[in-house]
Design a protein around this motif. Structure first.
Motif, PDB file in Angstrom:
ATOM      1  N   ILE A 191      45.395  18.451  43.932  1.00  0.00           N
ATOM      2  CA  ILE A 191      44.561  19.589  44.492  1.00  0.00           C
ATOM      3  C   ILE A 191      45.398  19.795  45.957  1.00  0.00           C
ATOM      4  CG2 ILE A 191      42.415  20.271  45.545  1.00  0.00           C
ATOM      5  CD1 ILE A 191      41.133  18.841  43.450  1.00  0.00           C
ATOM      6  N   ASN A 192      45.605  20.959  46.180  1.00  0.00           N
ATOM      7  CA  ASN A 192      45.904  21.510  47.252  1.00  0.00           C
ATOM      8  C   ASN A 192      44.934  22.121  48.201  1.00  0.00           C
ATOM      9  OD1 ASN A 192      46.754  23.122  49.840  1.00  0.00           O
ATOM     10  ND2 ASN A 192      48.729  23.345  48.566  1.00  0.00           N
ATOM     11  N   PRO A 193      44.266  21.179  49.196  1.00  0.00           N
ATOM     12  CA  PRO A 193      43.126  21.678  49.900  1.00  0.00           C
ATOM     13  C   PRO A 193      43.136  23.117  50.341  1.00  0.00           C
ATOM     14  CG  PRO A 193      43.830  19.357  50.666  1.00  0.00           C
ATOM     15  CD  PRO A 193      44.930  20.050  49.928  1.00  0.00           C
ATOM     16  N   ASN A 194      44.520  23.488  50.839  1.00  0.00           N
ATOM     17  CA  ASN A 194      44.212  24.893  51.470  1.00  0.00           C
ATOM     18  C   ASN A 194      44.174  25.835  50.466  1.00  0.00           C
ATOM     19  OD1 ASN A 194      44.904  23.831  54.168  1.00  0.00           O
ATOM     20  ND2 ASN A 194      47.135  23.737  53.698  1.00  0.00           N
ATOM     21  N   GLU A 195      44.748  25.663  49.212  1.00  0.00           N
ATOM     22  CA  GLU A 195      44.659  26.683  48.029  1.00  0.00           C
ATOM     23  C   GLU A 195      43.204  26.568  47.790  1.00  0.00           C
ATOM     24  OE1 GLU A 195      46.773  28.428  46.707  1.00  0.00           O
ATOM     25  OE2 GLU A 195      48.819  28.035  47.355  1.00  0.00           O
ATOM     26  N   ALA A 196      42.402  25.383  47.701  1.00  0.00           N
ATOM     27  CA  ALA A 196      41.024  25.099  47.043  1.00  0.00           C
ATOM     28  C   ALA A 196      40.245  26.302  48.144  1.00  0.00           C
ATOM     29  CB  ALA A 196      40.464  23.675  47.324  1.00  0.00           C
ATOM     30  N   ALA A 197      40.453  26.078  49.121  1.00  0.00           N
ATOM     31  CA  ALA A 197      39.723  26.664  50.516  1.00  0.00           C
ATOM     32  C   ALA A 197      40.092  28.053  50.235  1.00  0.00           C
ATOM     33  CB  ALA A 197      40.010  26.144  51.811  1.00  0.00           C
ATOM     34  N   HIS A 198      41.153  28.616  49.940  1.00  0.00           N
ATOM     35  CA  HIS A 198      41.451  29.901  49.856  1.00  0.00           C
ATOM     36  C   HIS A 198      40.504  30.757  48.636  1.00  0.00           C
ATOM     37  CE1 HIS A 198      43.660  33.739  49.491  1.00  0.00           C
ATOM     38  NE2 HIS A 198      43.679  33.516  48.349  1.00  0.00           N
ATOM     39  N   PHE A 199      40.682  29.935  47.477  1.00  0.00           N
ATOM     40  CA  PHE A 199      39.791  30.347  46.414  1.00  0.00           C
ATOM     41  C   PHE A 199      38.370  30.418  46.461  1.00  0.00           C
ATOM     42  CE2 PHE A 199      44.123  30.150  44.793  1.00  0.00           C
ATOM     43  CZ  PHE A 199      44.427  31.327  44.367  1.00  0.00           C
ATOM     44  N   GLY A 200      38.028  29.140  47.159  1.00  0.00           N
ATOM     45  CA  GLY A 200      36.531  28.970  47.344  1.00  0.00           C
ATOM     46  C   GLY A 200      35.960  30.251  48.157  1.00  0.00           C
ATOM     47  N   ALA A 201      36.686  30.704  49.080  1.00  0.00           N
ATOM     48  CA  ALA A 201      36.062  31.625  49.811  1.00  0.00           C
ATOM     49  C   ALA A 201      36.073  33.161  49.046  1.00  0.00           C
ATOM     50  CB  ALA A 201      37.240  32.015  51.022  1.00  0.00           C
ATOM     51  N   LEU A 202      36.475  33.036  47.878  1.00  0.00           N
ATOM     52  CA  LEU A 202      36.276  34.501  47.101  1.00  0.00           C
ATOM     53  C   LEU A 202      35.326  34.170  46.068  1.00  0.00           C
ATOM     54  CD1 LEU A 202      40.199  34.996  46.342  1.00  0.00           C
ATOM     55  CD2 LEU A 202      38.730  35.995  48.506  1.00  0.00           C
ATOM     56  N   ALA A 203      34.492  33.049  46.205  1.00  0.00           N
ATOM     57  CA  ALA A 203      33.809  32.475  44.941  1.00  0.00           C
ATOM     58  C   ALA A 203      32.798  33.498  44.826  1.00  0.00           C
ATOM     59  CB  ALA A 203      33.174  31.209  45.415  1.00  0.00           C
ATOM     60  N   ALA A 204      32.139  34.159  45.777  1.00  0.00           N
ATOM     61  CA  ALA A 204      30.730  35.147  45.446  1.00  0.00           C
ATOM     62  C   ALA A 204      31.252  36.523  44.704  1.00  0.00           C
ATOM     63  CB  ALA A 204      30.287  35.317  46.937  1.00  0.00           C
ATOM     64  N   ASP A 205      32.559  36.860  45.252  1.00  0.00           N
ATOM     65  CA  ASP A 205      33.229  37.865  44.610  1.00  0.00           C
ATOM     66  C   ASP A 205      33.624  37.970  43.128  1.00  0.00           C
ATOM     67  OD1 ASP A 205      33.362  40.696  45.304  1.00  0.00           O
ATOM     68  OD2 ASP A 205      35.408  40.162  45.833  1.00  0.00           O
ATOM     69  N   TRP A 206      33.742  36.530  42.459  1.00  0.00           N
ATOM     70  CA  TRP A 206      34.579  36.492  41.555  1.00  0.00           C
ATOM     71  C   TRP A 206      34.308  37.428  40.072  1.00  0.00           C
ATOM     72  CZ3 TRP A 206      38.073  32.358  42.152  1.00  0.00           C
ATOM     73  CH2 TRP A 206      38.782  32.056  41.203  1.00  0.00           C
ATOM     74  N   TRP A 207      33.055  37.389  40.184  1.00  0.00           N
ATOM     75  CA  TRP A 207      32.428  38.220  38.824  1.00  0.00           C
ATOM     76  C   TRP A 207      32.361  39.830  38.972  1.00  0.00           C
ATOM     77  CZ3 TRP A 207      32.487  36.783  33.889  1.00  0.00           C
ATOM     78  CH2 TRP A 207      32.543  35.442  33.686  1.00  0.00           C
ATOM     79  N   ASP A 208      32.857  40.189  40.055  1.00  0.00           N
ATOM     80  CA  ASP A 208      32.864  41.815  40.497  1.00  0.00           C
ATOM     81  C   ASP A 208      34.190  42.279  40.061  1.00  0.00           C
ATOM     82  OD1 ASP A 208      32.893  44.137  41.397  1.00  0.00           O
ATOM     83  OD2 ASP A 208      32.580  43.761  43.608  1.00  0.00           O
ATOM     84  N   PRO A 209      34.204  43.106  38.830  1.00  0.00           N
ATOM     85  CA  PRO A 209      35.657  43.655  38.315  1.00  0.00           C
ATOM     86  C   PRO A 209      36.181  44.738  39.184  1.00  0.00           C
ATOM     87  CG  PRO A 209      33.521  44.437  37.247  1.00  0.00           C
ATOM     88  CD  PRO A 209      32.935  43.634  38.019  1.00  0.00           C
ATOM     89  N   HIS A 210      35.574  44.934  40.453  1.00  0.00           N
ATOM     90  CA  HIS A 210      36.053  45.992  41.360  1.00  0.00           C
ATOM     91  C   HIS A 210      36.275  45.184  42.562  1.00  0.00           C
ATOM     92  CE1 HIS A 210      35.403  48.982  38.336  1.00  0.00           C
ATOM     93  NE2 HIS A 210      33.984  48.716  38.248  1.00  0.00           N
ATOM     94  N   GLY A 211      36.024  43.884  42.847  1.00  0.00           N
ATOM     95  CA  GLY A 211      36.266  43.110  43.947  1.00  0.00           C
ATOM     96  C   GLY A 211      37.608  42.246  43.891  1.00  0.00           C
TER      97      GLY A 211
END
Length: 241
Positions: free
Chosen positions: A6-26
């Motif tokens: 695991i790359n912690p920086n990559e995990a943080a980047h994608f974790g910050a997008l979590a709330a938007d993940w299921w929005d097909p227009h997000g």
């Protein structure tokens, strides 16, 4: 020994997008366009490998599937609907929290785990998938080795990743991030793998590549299977014999 990838920086980047993940227009809109094409490929490989009926709606009944770098469950949920007992693993706890909540809302029983693959027992899964993940880990060779170690003797592993080409640098990184098609900082072009490089990593892990297919843009559908591998491609592998 199991490797930490695991790359912690990559995990943080994608974790910050979590709330938007299921929005097909997000921010994950590109993944929503890719997912049906990936699923089509995965289904074809499942049917070919296990000689299943292409009309069967639940071809994975009785099988265990592992999706690594699962995000909020865009692939894990369809695999569950195909009948698999699914485990999803992601580096970002934020993604796993969203994945669990969404699966519960859909009435799907999926096991989710935040952290390294080392926490999962080896030789457990009939199907191992990892879509657009290998280019985000600290050690691609160790990561592929960890994926292979989780695969049962008769299992199937399916990967997708961007190709390291001039076209992918211009379109997937520079243009896509500039126009907002993917969030800034999502891709590091230098970490992309050419098909022959990924094939070698898979073979070094003891598997054999049995199929490789381009994933290319389509004016009608957004993406299509086949054609050029210049931007993205999928690979299927299994244990020899």
């Amino acid at each position: 020994m199991s490797a930490a990838t695991i790359n912690p920086n990559e995990a943080a980047h994608f974790g910050a997008l979590a709330a938007d993940w299921w929005d097909p227009h997000g921010s994950s809109a590109m993944l929503h366009k890719l997912n049906p094409v990936r699923l089509s490929y995965i289904r074809s490989q499942i049917d070919a490998h296990w000689h299943g009926d292409t009309r069967e709606r639940r071809p994975l009944v009785g099988k265990y599937a592992l999706d690594v770098g699962c995000g909020a469950g865009l692939l894990a949920e369809p695999l569950a609907r195909m009948g698999a007992d699914v485990t999803g693993v992601d580096a970002a706890p934020e993604n796993i929290a969203v994945a669990r909540a969404h699966a519960a809302g859909q009435g799907l029983a999926i096991t989710y785990h935040a952290g390294e693959l080392a926490a999962l027992a080896p030789g457990t899964f009939d199907l191992v998938t990892s879509m657009e993940v290998v280019e985000h880990v600290t050690d691609p060779a160790a990561f592929i080795g960890e994926l292979a170690a989780r695969l049962t003797p008769g299992g199937l592993m399916i990967l997708s990743t961007p190709n390291r080409t001039v076209a992918s640098k211009l379109l997937l990184v520079e243009a896509a991030e500039r126009i907002g098609a993917v969030p800034r900082g999502t891709h590091d072009w230098d970490q992309f793998l050419k098909p022959e490089e990924l094939t070698k990593l898979v073979e070094d892990a003891g598997l054999e590549v049995i199929d490789r297919t381009g994933l290319s843009p389509s004016a009608a559908k957004g993406f299509k299977l086949g054609g050029s591998e210049a931007l993205n491609y999928l690979v299927t592998a299994r244990w020899p014999g």
